[in-house]
Design a protein around this motif. Structure first.
Motif: not given
Lengths: 209, 131
Positions: A28-34, A173-180, A182-187, B8-11
């Motif tokens: 959900v987080v990664a899709y929103g950031f997308w 490497f907690v899940p919250a940091v993992h998600r952030r 992932l968003c950073f590399s997308l950015f 799958r999540a993007p990225g």
């Protein structure tokens, strides 16, 4: 009849996600950031359109062919491209929870991003020094808006990367940091995609006759 | 009942399936992307500076090379695929591209048209003198 049976079978084997529990937070987080990144790209599209419209409106001032140095642009492009690559390798290190690899990847990504930003700022400073300021012509206003906006994004990304490394160091490497991360590399990858359009439209088309 | 199939999540890198078929390692995917992107970038810089090619076609060639490189970035760095677990990501991307296309093509078309229909300034001067 056979068709109906076949459809039933498909339904049983491919259990639709919408009928299941909500998707994991990571997706959900990664899709929103997308979605955010796509809206950011739409914003850049408006700046690109403005630049394309105003590129000939130099008001007697310097043109792109007189101002742009292709050597600098090639180095900038190389820096950003390789930093996108090391960001990808960093994502792999994060996936396997190797903290040394993560820090090393982040360090190279940061260094290359900072080199890109330094070269761009030097280019801006040189242009302003010879009187090619944003106030000089509509072309230069559009140029500084477009390239400066991308530079601001890169600067924000660098700060974000430092913050993320601090979080990895303190929280692990907690899940919250993992998600952030992932968003950073997308950015970071999205910034490189925008730079591809930028060096093509602004610099290469600007200097080719 | 099988596990629900989420998108799958993007990225995210696609999970490796246990099959006999050979799959490239994740690092190799990124390296392939880097090599392709460097090749396309180098070609772009060569195209912009060469005198071998037909000059009016250079701008179009540069646009094609840039779009190809954006595709390389999307596939090799952002791992966007056409697989069924990627439908939402691709649809969002398609909608974004639609808006980008409308904004860029629409703006340049309308303003070019306006510029072409604008009276040249010498004609304006003549009008003023005739009055």
């Amino acid at each position: 009849m056979n068709v109906a049976v076949a459809i039933d079978q498909v339904h049983e084997t491919q259990y639709a996600a919408s009928e299941a529990s909500p998707a994991p937070k990571r997706i959900v987080v990664a899709y929103g950031f997308w979605i955010f990144l796509l809206s950011d790209i739409v914003m850049f599209a408006t700046l690109f359109a403005t630049y394309a419209v105003l590129v000939r409106s130099t008001a007697g001032g310097p043109t792109g062919a007189q101002l742009f140095n292709q050597g600098t642009v090639a180095i900038e492009t190389g820096c950003l491209l390789v930093s996108s690559y090391t960001c990808g390798l960093m994502a792999l290190a994060i996936g396997s929870r190797r903290s040394t690899g993560t820090y090393f990847g982040a360090l190279i990504t940061f260094a290359l991003g900072a080199a890109f930003l330094a070269l761009e700022l030097r280019e801006f400073a040189n242009m302003i020094a010879i009187g090619a300021t944003p106030q000089r012509s509509a072309f230069l206003s559009a140029f500084f808006a477009l390239v400066g906006c991308h530079g601001l994004h890169v600067g924000a990304g660098l700060i974000w990367l430092v913050v993320m490394m601090a979080q990895v160091a303190t929280k692990g490497f907690v899940p919250a940091v993992h998600r952030r991360l992932l968003c950073f590399s997308l950015f970071w990858h999205a910034l490189d995609i925008i730079w591809v359009g930028l060096f093509t439209v602004v610099y290469l088309m600007g200097v080719s006759p | 009942m099988t596990e629900p199939q989420f998108d799958r999540a993007p990225g995210d890198i696609p999970a490796h399936v246990e099959t006999q078929a050979w799959e490239p390692s994740d690092a190799l995917v990124y390296t392939t992307g880097l090599v392709l992107a460097v090749l396309l970038t180098a070609t772009s810089f060569w195209v912009a500076n060469t005198s071998v090619l037909w000059a009016p076609g250079i701008a179009l060639g540069l646009v094609v090379l840039a779009i190809a490189q954006m595709g390389v970035h999307l596939v090799f760095f952002l791992h966007i695929t056409t697989g069924p677990d990627n439908t939402n990501n691709v649809l969002a991307l398609a909608f974004g591209l639609l808006i980008v296309l409308i904004v860029v093509a629409g703006t340049t078309w309308i303003i070019t048209d306006l510029n072409a229909n604008m009276m040249p300034s010498s004609d304006l001067m003549n009008l003023r003198m005739q009055r």
